[in-house]
Scaffold this active site. Structure first.
Site, PDB file in Angstrom:
ATOM      1  N   LYS A  39       0.678  -1.266  -0.019  1.00  0.00           N
ATOM      2  CA  LYS A  39       0.029   0.143  -0.033  1.00  0.00           C
ATOM      3  C   LYS A  39       0.717   1.160   0.040  1.00  0.00           C
ATOM      4  CE  LYS A  39      -1.523   1.799   4.020  1.00  0.00           C
ATOM      5  NZ  LYS A  39      -1.288   2.908   4.488  1.00  0.00           N
ATOM      6  N   ASN A  40       1.824   1.371   1.161  1.00  0.00           N
ATOM      7  CA  ASN A  40       2.612   2.525   0.970  1.00  0.00           C
ATOM      8  C   ASN A  40       3.762   2.777  -0.209  1.00  0.00           C
ATOM      9  OD1 ASN A  40       1.235   3.198   3.515  1.00  0.00           O
ATOM     10  ND2 ASN A  40       2.966   2.300   4.676  1.00  0.00           N
ATOM     11  N   CYS A 134      -2.979  12.571  13.056  1.00  0.00           N
ATOM     12  CA  CYS A 134      -3.757  11.582  12.957  1.00  0.00           C
ATOM     13  C   CYS A 134      -3.749  10.587  14.388  1.00  0.00           C
ATOM     14  CB  CYS A 134      -3.521  10.941  11.758  1.00  0.00           C
ATOM     15  SG  CYS A 134      -2.046   9.723  12.006  1.00  0.00           S
ATOM     16  N   ARG A 139       2.443  13.923  13.626  1.00  0.00           N
ATOM     17  CA  ARG A 139       3.070  13.933  12.230  1.00  0.00           C
ATOM     18  C   ARG A 139       3.236  15.338  11.661  1.00  0.00           C
ATOM     19  NH1 ARG A 139       0.007   8.781   9.743  1.00  0.00           N
ATOM     20  NH2 ARG A 139       1.766   8.381   8.596  1.00  0.00           N
ATOM     21  N   ASP A 323       4.852  -0.083  11.920  1.00  0.00           N
ATOM     22  CA  ASP A 323       3.700  -0.521  11.548  1.00  0.00           C
ATOM     23  C   ASP A 323       3.330  -1.947  12.083  1.00  0.00           C
ATOM     24  OD1 ASP A 323       3.131   1.874  10.204  1.00  0.00           O
ATOM     25  OD2 ASP A 323       3.695   1.195   8.653  1.00  0.00           O
ATOM     26  N   ARG A 415      -8.620   0.101   5.042  1.00  0.00           N
ATOM     27  CA  ARG A 415      -7.966   1.215   4.543  1.00  0.00           C
ATOM     28  C   ARG A 415      -6.491   0.431   3.901  1.00  0.00           C
ATOM     29  NH1 ARG A 415      -6.651   6.611   7.764  1.00  0.00           N
ATOM     30  NH2 ARG A 415      -5.323   6.572   5.828  1.00  0.00           N
TER      31      ARG A 415
HETATM   32  N1  EPU Z   1       8.493  13.637  10.995  1.00  0.00           N
HETATM   33  C1  EPU Z   1       9.065  14.860  11.158  1.00  0.00           C
HETATM   34  N2  EPU Z   1       8.891  15.863  10.217  1.00  0.00           N
HETATM   35  C2  EPU Z   1       8.607  15.486   8.820  1.00  0.00           C
HETATM   36  C3  EPU Z   1       8.218  14.235   8.786  1.00  0.00           C
HETATM   37  C4  EPU Z   1       8.136  13.232   9.721  1.00  0.00           C
HETATM   38  O1  EPU Z   1       9.307  15.178  12.337  1.00  0.00           O
HETATM   39  O2  EPU Z   1       8.716  16.338   8.113  1.00  0.00           O
HETATM   40  C5  EPU Z   1       8.682  12.447  11.800  1.00  0.00           C
HETATM   41  C6  EPU Z   1       7.360  11.839  12.351  1.00  0.00           C
HETATM   42  O3  EPU Z   1       6.704  12.535  13.312  1.00  0.00           O
HETATM   43  C7  EPU Z   1       7.833  10.724  12.653  1.00  0.00           C
HETATM   44  C8  EPU Z   1       9.060  10.360  11.853  1.00  0.00           C
HETATM   45  O4  EPU Z   1       9.487  11.554  11.430  1.00  0.00           O
HETATM   46  O5  EPU Z   1       8.051  10.712  14.046  1.00  0.00           O
HETATM   47  C9  EPU Z   1       8.849   9.247  10.881  1.00  0.00           C
HETATM   48  O6  EPU Z   1       7.972   9.571  10.080  1.00  0.00           O
HETATM   49  P1  EPU Z   1       7.770   9.388   8.260  1.00  0.00           P
HETATM   50  O7  EPU Z   1       7.831  10.760   7.761  1.00  0.00           O
HETATM   51  O8  EPU Z   1       8.807   8.212   8.206  1.00  0.00           O
HETATM   52  O9  EPU Z   1       6.228   8.681   8.304  1.00  0.00           O
HETATM   53  P2  EPU Z   1       5.409   8.949   7.035  1.00  0.00           P
HETATM   54  O10 EPU Z   1       6.043   9.001   5.874  1.00  0.00           O
HETATM   55  O11 EPU Z   1       4.360  10.029   7.656  1.00  0.00           O
HETATM   56  C10 EPU Z   1       4.982   6.302   6.583  1.00  0.00           C
HETATM   57  C11 EPU Z   1       4.090   5.424   6.239  1.00  0.00           C
HETATM   58  C12 EPU Z   1       3.449   4.885   7.781  1.00  0.00           C
HETATM   59  C13 EPU Z   1       4.493   4.452   8.722  1.00  0.00           C
HETATM   60  C14 EPU Z   1       5.777   5.375   8.586  1.00  0.00           C
HETATM   61  C15 EPU Z   1       6.863   5.068   9.168  1.00  0.00           C
HETATM   62  C16 EPU Z   1       3.043   5.889   4.224  1.00  0.00           C
HETATM   63  C17 EPU Z   1       2.176   6.452   3.606  1.00  0.00           C
HETATM   64  N3  EPU Z   1       2.978   5.954   5.704  1.00  0.00           N
HETATM   65  O12 EPU Z   1       4.403   7.568   7.267  1.00  0.00           O
HETATM   66  O13 EPU Z   1       2.577   4.115   7.537  1.00  0.00           O
HETATM   67  O14 EPU Z   1       4.342   4.184   9.894  1.00  0.00           O
HETATM   68  O15 EPU Z   1       6.080   5.814   7.399  1.00  0.00           O
HETATM   69  O16 EPU Z   1       7.392   3.852   8.739  1.00  0.00           O
HETATM   70  O17 EPU Z   1       4.003   5.413   3.803  1.00  0.00           O
HETATM   71  C18 EPU Z   1       0.810   2.527   7.904  1.00  0.00           C
HETATM   72  O18 EPU Z   1       0.867   2.061   6.907  1.00  0.00           O
HETATM   73  O19 EPU Z   1      -0.186   2.314   8.825  1.00  0.00           O
HETATM   74  C19 EPU Z   1       1.468   3.923   8.365  1.00  0.00           C
HETATM   75  C20 EPU Z   1       1.016   4.629   9.187  1.00  0.00           C
END
Ligand code: EPU
Length: 448
Positions: A39-40, A134, A139, A323, A415
Site C-alpha cells: 500500500k505505502n 492523526c 506527524r 507498523d 484502508r
Molecule cells: N517527521 C517529522 N517531520 C517531517 C516528517 C516526519 O518530524 O517532516 C517525523 C514523524 O513525526 C515521525 C518520523 O519522522 O516521528 C517518521 O515519520 P515518516 O515521515 O517516516 O512517516 P510517514 O511518511 O508519515 C510512513 C507510512 C506509515 C509508517 C511510517 C513509518 C506511508 C503512506 N505511511 O508515514 O505507515 O508508519 O512511514 O514507517 O508510507 C501505515 O501504513 O499504517 C502507516 C502509518
C-alpha cells in the site's frame, strides 16, 4: 480499452462504518496466503504517475480503500484513471487541470501530500490541504517543506493549505534531521525534474522508498543510492510512460506471520521478498517460532511451541517497523514472562492497549514503553480498532482468544488490508464481516 470500474470510493459509507469483524478464536491458522502489493509504495507511485504526459500502467496495486482514494484524488485534478482489472490502473496525467488537492483527500489519506512533490516537480507549482495529526501522532511535515525550499521553491502555509511554487527547481544538498519516509519520497519526486544534482542525506531506506525510486527510474529519472542513507538524483527535463509492478507489502506479510505465531499455527506467506521481513523474522525467532525462508515465501511454524518474551524497539528500516508494533505486542502478550516494546517513531501508538486489556492482556504503558506480562490466553470481547495496524492486531488477538471477539470500526483495517477476512478464512479462521446485530447473533449461535 474496457473501463473496469469508475473510481468513486472516497470515504467510508454509513454501511461500511457499521461493519464489524466477528471472530470465533482459539484455532491455529494453517496454510498459505498470498500477499498483495505494498500500500505505502503504491500510494507514492500513483502520485508520481502524473509526472509524465504519457500513459503509465501500474500493476500489483492492493485493492484497498486508501488506493481508491488516491486514484480519486488524481481524477479530481484532471488525470485520467482507468482500471484494467482490480489490481492494475492505467493513469494519464496529460490533462491535469488543477494544481490544488482538496482537504477531502488529505483528511482521508495523509499520503495525498505526495501530490505536492509530484505536481511541484512537473508544474513547479502545487497546493495541497495541510495534513493535520492523526490517530498515531502529530506527524509534522517540516522536513518535506525544508526539502522543497532547498530545491528553490517558495513554500507557504496558512488558511489550512500548503502551497509551493518555483520559477525553476535547482538541485541541492539536503540533510534530513530525522529519517522520514514521506519527506524522502516527496523530495525525490520534486528533485527528479529539477535542474542539476540533488543529494538527500539521512534518507529513509524503507523498501517502498526504493520502489518509488525504481518506478521513477523506469520513467527515465536518474536516481541512485535508494535503499542507502544517501540518495543522489540528477534531474532530467521530462519523464516518459512505463509499466510497473508494485513490490509486495511487507507489513501485510508480517501481520499474517504474527497471526500464525499468536494462534500457534503454521502459515506460509507467499509472494514476498524475505529480505524485507528480516526484522520481523528475527523477533519471531527470539519469541520461539521456527522460520523457514524460501525465494519468495516465508513459513512461520508455531505449533506446539511456547512463546518466549523479548525486547523490541521500533526504528526506521532495517529496524523493526512501527507498523508491526501492535501485532508484535499481541504475540508477546501471550509469551511466558515479561517483554518490553518501545515505540520510537510515533508518540501515540499504544492506544489499542486498553482494548487489548479488555481481552485479558496484562500491559502497562510508561511513556513510550509497553511493559508486557504474558498471560496464558486472551478472552473474547467487543473492542474497537483505533487505527489500521492496531485494528489488525486486535483481529489477531481475537483469533488467538477463547470465545467470540467483535472488532468495531473495521473501516480502518480496510484502508490497508485487502480481503483481510477472506485471506484469514483461507487459513482456517472463523471470521465474518457483518453489519447488523441479528447477523452477529446468528453467527454466534452457529459457531458456539
Ligand atoms: N517527521 C517529522 N517531520 C517531517 C516528517 C516526519 O518530524 O517532516 C517525523 C514523524 O513525526 C515521525 C518520523 O519522522 O516521528 C517518521 O515519520 P515518516 O515521515 O517516516 O512517516 P510517514 O511518511 O508519515 C510512513 C507510512 C506509515 C509508517 C511510517 C513509518 C506511508 C503512506 N505511511 O508515514 O505507515 O508508519 O512511514 O514507517 O508510507 C501505515 O501504513 O499504517 C502507516 C502509518
Amino acid at each position: 480499452m474496457v473501463k473496469y470500474e469508475t473510481i468513486v470510493v472516497v470515504c467510508a459509507t454509513k454501511e461500511e462504518t457499521m461493519e464489524q469483524f466477528v471472530i470465533k478464536g482459539g484455532s491455529p491458522l494453517n496454510g498459505r496466503v498470498d500477499i498483495s502489493g505494498a500500500k505505502n509504495a503504491a500510494l507514492a507511485i500513483i502520485a508520481a504517475a502524473i509526472m509524465t504526459d504519457d500513459t503509465v500502467t501500474i500493476d500489483n496495486l492492493p485493492d484497498v480503500r486508501d488506493i481508491r482514494v488516491m486514484l480519486g484524488a488524481l481524477e479530481d485534478i484532471g488525470a485520467s484513471v482507468s482500471m484494467v482489472d482490480k489490481h492494475t490502473a492505467r493513469i494519464n496525467g496529460s490533462h491535469i487541470n488543477a494544481l490544488s488537492v482538496d482537504y477531502e483527500y488529505i483528511k482521508k489519506i495523509r499520503a495525498s501530500y505526495y501530490l505536492l512533490g509530484a505536481l511541484l516537480g512537473k508544474y513547479k507549482k502545487a497546493e495541497v490541504a495541510l495534513p493535520g495529526g492523526c490517530a498515531i501522532g502529530s506527524r509534522p511535515i517540516d522536513l518535506h517543506i525544508k526539502g522543497f525550499k532547498a530545491l528553490g521553491a517558495t513554500v507557504d502555509t496558512g488558511y489550512g493549505l500548503i502551497s509551493a511554487r518555483a520559477t525553476e527547481l535547482v538541485g541541492s544538498h539536503i540533510y534530513l534531521d530525522k529519517v522520514s519516509v514521506g519527506a524522502t519520497i516527496n523530495i525525490l519526486m520534486a528533485a527528479a525534474l529539477a535542474e542539476g544534482k540533488t543529494v538527500i542525506e539521512n534518507a529513509a531506506k524503507e523498501p517502498h522508498v526504493v520502489d518509488v525510486a525504481n518506478f521513477l527510474n523506469s520513467m527515465g529519472a536518474n536516481i541512485r543510492g535508494a535503499g542507502t542513507d544517501v540518495i543522489r538524483i540528477v534531474g532530467v527535463p521530462s519523464l516518459h510512460g512505463t509499466e510497473y509492478s508494485v513490490i509486495p507489502d511487507q507489513i501485510e506479510a508480517g501481520t499474517f506471520m504474527f497471526a500464525a505465531a499468536a494462534t500457534g499455527g503454521d502459515v506460509t506467506v507467499c509472494n514476498v521478498i524475505p529480505k524485507h521481513l528480516e526484522a520481523t523474522t528475527a523477533k519471531l525467532l527470539e519469541a520461539g517460532c521456527e522460520i523457514l525462508e524460501y525465494d519468495d515465501a516465508v513459513r512461520v511454524v508455531a505449533t506446539d511451541r511456547k512463546l518466549f518474551p523479548t525486547q523490541v524497539t521500533t526504528l526506521p528500516y532495517p529496524g523493526f517497523p512501527t507498523d508491526m508494533q501492535p501485532q508484535m505486542t499481541v504475540v508477546l502478550g501471550l509469551a511466558e514472562g515479561t517483554s518490553t516494546v518501545t515505540e520510537s517513531i510515533f508518540e501515540n501508538r499504544f492506544k489499542y492497549v486498553g482494548e487489548l486489556a479488555r481481552m485479558g492482556a496484562s500491559i502497562k504503558v510508561e511513556s513510550n514503553i509497553a511493559i508486557i506480562t504474558g498471560v496464558e490466553k486472551y478472552t473474547g470481547a467487543r473492542v474497537s480498532a483505533p487505527d489500521l495496524r492496531a485494528g489488525a492486531a486486535l483481529v489477531i488477538a481475537g483469533l488467538a482468544a477463547d470465545g467470540i471477539t467483535v472488532v468495531d470500526d473495521i473501516y480502518f483495517i480496510q484502508r490497508g488490508y485487502e480481503d483481510f477476512e477472506v485471506k484469514l478464512r483461507g487459513l482456517g479462521a472463523t471470521i465474518e464481516k457483518l453489519d447488523d446485530d441479528r447477523e452477529v447473533q446468528k453467527f454466534i449461535l452457529k459457531v458456539s
